[in-house]
Write an enzyme that holds these catalytic residues in place. Structure first.
Site, PDB file in Angstrom:
ATOM      1  N   TRP A  39      25.631  10.637  40.260  1.00  0.00           N
ATOM      2  CA  TRP A  39      25.035  11.497  39.218  1.00  0.00           C
ATOM      3  C   TRP A  39      25.560  11.137  37.834  1.00  0.00           C
ATOM      4  O   TRP A  39      25.011  11.572  36.830  1.00  0.00           O
ATOM      5  CB  TRP A  39      25.347  12.964  39.515  1.00  0.00           C
ATOM      6  CG  TRP A  39      26.799  13.349  39.306  1.00  0.00           C
ATOM      7  CD1 TRP A  39      27.898  12.737  39.838  1.00  0.00           C
ATOM      8  CD2 TRP A  39      27.308  14.405  38.474  1.00  0.00           C
ATOM      9  NE1 TRP A  39      29.053  13.364  39.420  1.00  0.00           N
ATOM     10  CE2 TRP A  39      28.728  14.394  38.582  1.00  0.00           C
ATOM     11  CE3 TRP A  39      26.708  15.390  37.682  1.00  0.00           C
ATOM     12  CZ2 TRP A  39      29.540  15.302  37.918  1.00  0.00           C
ATOM     13  CZ3 TRP A  39      27.529  16.286  37.022  1.00  0.00           C
ATOM     14  CH2 TRP A  39      28.927  16.242  37.131  1.00  0.00           C
ATOM     15  N   GLU A  96      34.791  18.641  42.919  1.00  0.00           N
ATOM     16  CA  GLU A  96      34.957  18.237  44.326  1.00  0.00           C
ATOM     17  C   GLU A  96      36.194  18.832  44.981  1.00  0.00           C
ATOM     18  O   GLU A  96      36.526  18.473  46.100  1.00  0.00           O
ATOM     19  CB  GLU A  96      34.967  16.713  44.417  1.00  0.00           C
ATOM     20  CG  GLU A  96      33.633  16.120  43.983  1.00  0.00           C
ATOM     21  CD  GLU A  96      33.571  14.614  44.112  1.00  0.00           C
ATOM     22  OE1 GLU A  96      34.616  13.987  44.322  1.00  0.00           O
ATOM     23  OE2 GLU A  96      32.452  14.076  43.995  1.00  0.00           O
ATOM     24  N   LYS A 108      38.849  20.129  40.152  1.00  0.00           N
ATOM     25  CA  LYS A 108      39.035  18.697  39.898  1.00  0.00           C
ATOM     26  C   LYS A 108      38.443  18.309  38.539  1.00  0.00           C
ATOM     27  O   LYS A 108      39.020  17.545  37.796  1.00  0.00           O
ATOM     28  CB  LYS A 108      38.356  17.898  41.016  1.00  0.00           C
ATOM     29  CG  LYS A 108      38.489  16.397  40.867  1.00  0.00           C
ATOM     30  CD  LYS A 108      37.735  15.658  41.955  1.00  0.00           C
ATOM     31  CE  LYS A 108      37.871  14.153  41.820  1.00  0.00           C
ATOM     32  NZ  LYS A 108      36.966  13.417  42.700  1.00  0.00           N
ATOM     33  N   GLN A 109      37.237  18.826  38.273  1.00  0.00           N
ATOM     34  CA  GLN A 109      36.519  18.409  37.070  1.00  0.00           C
ATOM     35  C   GLN A 109      35.567  19.511  36.645  1.00  0.00           C
ATOM     36  O   GLN A 109      35.149  20.330  37.473  1.00  0.00           O
ATOM     37  CB  GLN A 109      35.744  17.135  37.348  1.00  0.00           C
ATOM     38  CG  GLN A 109      34.648  17.310  38.380  1.00  0.00           C
ATOM     39  CD  GLN A 109      34.246  16.001  39.043  1.00  0.00           C
ATOM     40  OE1 GLN A 109      34.740  15.646  40.100  1.00  0.00           O
ATOM     41  NE2 GLN A 109      33.339  15.302  38.407  1.00  0.00           N
TER      42      GLN A 109
HETATM   43  C1  BGC Z   1      33.901  12.282  40.743  1.00  0.00           C
HETATM   44  C2  BGC Z   1      32.394  12.294  40.834  1.00  0.00           C
HETATM   45  C3  BGC Z   1      31.850  10.996  40.267  1.00  0.00           C
HETATM   46  C4  BGC Z   1      32.471   9.803  40.968  1.00  0.00           C
HETATM   47  C5  BGC Z   1      32.026   8.492  40.357  1.00  0.00           C
HETATM   48  C6  BGC Z   1      34.420  11.059  41.461  1.00  0.00           C
HETATM   49  O1  BGC Z   1      35.815  11.015  41.336  1.00  0.00           O
HETATM   50  O2  BGC Z   1      34.457  13.436  41.293  1.00  0.00           O
HETATM   51  O3  BGC Z   1      31.885  13.369  40.092  1.00  0.00           O
HETATM   52  O4  BGC Z   1      30.479  10.963  40.420  1.00  0.00           O
HETATM   53  O5  BGC Z   1      33.874   9.902  40.860  1.00  0.00           O
HETATM   54  O6  BGC Z   1      32.401   8.394  39.025  1.00  0.00           O
END
Ligand code: BGC
Length: 784
Positions: free
Chosen positions: A361, A488, A592-593
């Site tokens: 995404w 996540e 996490k984000q």
């Molecule tokens: C993140 C995802 C992201 C992926 C690729 C992961 O660590 O949690 O949101 O899409 O990295 O960048």
């Protein structure tokens, strides 16, 4: 503050003044050149020493078995991994019988410059061999933005002190051995020597190799042509075998004499075209490049980038590092998407093999927002790739017992490549992210042909997915249960607010677009009843709110969870997923984000009416102390909402983190490839954060506020066929319509009419002062 920088700080280039062998892999990513179709890592021309050799063709991958400890229904059976294709960069050099290898002898000077305006990587070095011969080498490399199959190198050797015998071996090499290919043995086996030879050819200065991948069955053709310019006695010979084609150039040079080689390399791949057709294709690409000549390729590259910068540049006064970083980021975002042409834009672009070369995404929510306002044509292409992959997405939805299309969480060819379903299949928000990108692109360009031919189908199929994934409860409220949002560290949760709001926007956009294109909609089987169910679901979407805390919930019940023990977590235990079990992360308040915070940026106007600026500030203050930024996608989102809520210092620190992610290697993994989303996020932090840029419908709104350090911020935006210049100072903002017809915009609470008559300036109201929110212990961004 970053001390000890590897690169000098300059506004239009990234310069490395000495070669640090320990940082080779990192600089190979930073100096990668790409046009979205071909990617060349910044490997040294001689091939060795290297960190990770890398030549990538967008869409070329190999399949390998996915290992599962316990099997389950609907798990993807094979994984896709980007492969290192035939390497055309190589120009090995022999100086008086000794290999020019910078690990030996004495390196007197080594400088590399990534020139962001010329779109070339330049290298100059002076080296004394162990036997005492000194030579100067200059190389200029480009991956053409105007001829998508083409990369080229101008390589020049000159002895400094004495008459020197010089041999250059210009090669194409397939199946290079790669460092660190340990790990799962079945995967390693599938990826070792992934290219089966089909054809090799060498005639005079022309070389060609054609290969095919074993399991994915993709044919790769790479050809090279050379123009050699040396003193009279210079001789050449060429040869080829299965995996190597070589032109050998030999000369004896007096000091001051030069041996020059212009090498042009053409790349092509196909899953369907025959071997002769592929050979012809790369030969034709070489012929076209020869027609331009080296100088022509350079001039075209410069013209392409002049045009881009005129439309896309961002100027920052007051912080030279951020000035450099935002241009570096824009350059790499452009490189990732410019000529991707109906292929994915991977999370690392074509700069490394990190994340197996998969697209996530990241494309729709981080990269495409930038390209929408700077290089909109690339956005249409990226979304057409999603449309091309609809058959796989429909099949996946059917496999999951759902309607419409379920796009993959991570992929190269359109099929699901995630072996971990809680942060893969369950991350359904990717579907709404794609829909969001469609709506953003159409609103920003007015491209109704695209809306009808591509957007409609993407919106309809994703709306169908949401309608079948969610359900109305007995009060009529629409819930989407058991999904994973952007964060996540929460998984398989009910009513993730980001997902619900994005799904709501997706459902309404689908219903609207069907009204605008009734014939095409009915061809997709949409009738009034179906679109009415989308509107019903959208209007009834649940948005979880905790009245006691006075905040929106990231997902239903989130604010009731136990808080993560931040005080008991050591600095070296981040990222948490490498030190704590997921089950514990999933059941605690730890993020996490950006998730809810991202929703406030992307869906600000979709929350309920009570979500005013104070509510946004309260939400932000609640989620800040829980957000650990274990993903590079987080800082830029936090920058945007920090700026919106008046925390300009904090926003500045986050913006710098996003900006310096790769130039300062903040996550210590730039070697695997650049963090394209974070680089794009730098633009987002500046334009949406400090510029306060938002779009409602087809109106642009600006609510700018600068951090103290910035004297001025200026950016350009492409919007509905116009080019707009926004210049922000501490107390005022000036808007100029550079090209195109009159436009009405909003500046804070007032409406402004822009026409060609000149700039319009307005005062900037002071931001509301609020207490600065806390971050988790050890996770405060570096203060600038
Ligand atoms: C993140 C995802 C992201 C992926 C690729 C992961 O660590 O949690 O949101 O899409 O990295 O960048």
């Amino acid at each position: 503050m970053i001390t000890n920088r590897t690169y000098t700080v300059e506004p239009w280039c990234v310069r490395e003044t000495a070669l640090n062998l320990d940082l080779l892999a990192q600089s190979e990513s930073v100096f990668a050149l790409s046009n979205g179709h071909v990617g060349w890592r910044g490997n040294l021309d001689e091939g060795e020493p290297h960190g990770l050799p890398g030549t990538y063709l967008n869409g070329v991958y190999e399949l390998h078995p996915l290992p599962y400890a316990e099997a389950g229904y609907g798990y993807p059976e094979s994984g896709q991994t980007v492969i290192n294709v035939t390497n055309g960069k190589l120009l090995r050099l022999l100086v008086d019988d000794e290999p020019f290898d910078l690990r030996y002898g004495r390196l007197r000077k080594h400088e590399r410059i990534l020139d962001l305006r010329r779109g070339v990587l330049e290298r100059t070095c002076e080296w004394t061999s162990p036997a005492g011969t000194t030579v100067r080498v200059r190389a200029t490399r480009l991956v053409s933005l105007t001829q998508r199959a083409i990369a080229a190198v101008a390589y020049e050797v000159e002895p400094v002190t004495s008459r020197t015998r010089v041999v250059i071996q210009s090669e194409l090499v397939a199946n290079e051995s790669l460092p660190g290919s340990e790990g799962d043995p079945r995967r390693a086996k599938a990826l070792k020597s992934p290219l089966e030879p089909e054809e090799h050819h060498a005639l005079g200065p022309r070389l060609r190799l054609v290969h095919r991948t074993r399991a994915s069955g993709l044919r790769v053709a790479v050809a090279a042509d050379h123009v050699v310019d040396g003193p009279g006695q210079t001789s050449t010979s060429s040869e080829s075998s299965d995996d190597v084609a070589r032109l050998t150039i030999t000369s004896v040079l007096e000091p001051g004499q030069r041996l020059r080689v212009h090498k042009t390399v053409a790349h092509g791949w196909s899953g369907t075209r025959s071997r002769p057709a592929m050979s012809d294709q790369v030969e034709a690409a070489l012929a076209a490049a020869a027609h331009s000549g080296w100088d022509g390729l350079l001039a075209d590259q410069r013209a392409y980038l002049d045009d881009f910068w005129a439309r896309a540049d961002v100027e920052v006064h007051g912080d030279e590092e951020i000035q450099q970083a935002v241009r570096f980021g824009l350059f790499h975002v452009l490189q990732a998407g410019a000529r991707a042409e109906q292929r994915a834009i991977p999370a690392k672009g074509l700069t490394g093999s990190g994340y197996d070369g998969h697209a996530f995404w990241d494309t729709e929510m981080f990269v495409l927002p930038v390209l929408t306002y700077t290089e909109p044509g690339a956005v249409a292409e990226a979304l057409r790739w999603r449309q091309d992959t609809l058959p796989a997405a429909r099949e996946r939805a059917a496999q999951l017992g759902l309607r419409g299309a379920a796009f993959p969480w991570r992929t190269i060819d359109g099929s699901e490549g995630s072996a971990y379903w809680p942060a893969g299949t369950a991350a359904f928000h990717v579907n709404a992210d794609i829909a969001h990108a469609v709506v953003r692109y159409v609103a920003a360009t007015g491209d109704t042909d695209f809306e009808r031919d591509t957007g409609l189908e993407l919106l309809v199929e994703t709306a169908r997915l949401w309608r079948s994934l969610g359900h109305h409860d007995h009060h009529g409220v629409f819930h989407i249960d058991g999904v994973t949002g952007p964060d996540e560290y929460s998984a398989v949760a009910d009513d993730n607010t980001y997902t619900n709001l994005m799904a709501r926007a997706n459902l309404l956009a689908a219903a609207d677009v069907c009204e605008r294109h009734p014939d095409e909609a009915s061809r997709l089987g949409v009738d009034d009843e179906e679109s009415a169910t989308w509107r019903d679901a959208a209007e009834a979407v649940h948005i979880p709110y905790n009245p006691e805390a006075g905040v929106h919930e990231q997902h239903a019940g989130f604010t009731r969870y136990q808080r993560w023990d931040f005080a008991g977590t050591r600095a070296d235990q981040y990222p948490l997923m490498l030190h704590f079990p997921y089950f514990d992360l999933y059941r605690k308040q730890v993020i996490k984000q950006s998730d809810l915070v991202l929703a406030m940026y992307t869906c600000g106007n979709w929350f309920d009416a009570t979500c005013d600026e104070d509510q946004i500030a309260r939400n932000f203050a609640y989620y800040e102390p829980l957000t650990v930024r274990d993903s590079s996608l987080s800082a830029c989102c936090q920058a945007v909402v920090a700026a919106q809520t008046g925390h300009l210092r904090l926003a500045y620190d986050y913006a710098a983190e996003a900006a310096l992610m790769d130039l300062a290697d903040l996550e210590h993994n730039t070697r695997d490839g650049l963090h394209i989303a974070s680089l794009a996020g730098t633009w987002m932090a500046l334009v949406a954060g400090f510029g306060g840029t938002r779009r409602t419908g087809d109106t642009l709104r600006f609510a700018p506020h600068l951090p103290e350090k910035f004297g001025r911020l200026a950016f350009r935006l492409q919007f509905r066929g116009r080019c707009l210049l926004v210049e922000i100072a501490a107390d005022k903002a000036t808007y100029t319509l550079l090209t195109g017809s009159p436009l009405t915009i909003r500046h804070h609470d007032s409406e402004l009419d822009l026409n060609g008559d000149g700039p319009v300036t307005r005062a900037i109201p002071a931001p509301k002062r609020r207490p600065t929110p806390e971050q988790p212990l050890h996770r405060r961004p570096n203060a600038r």
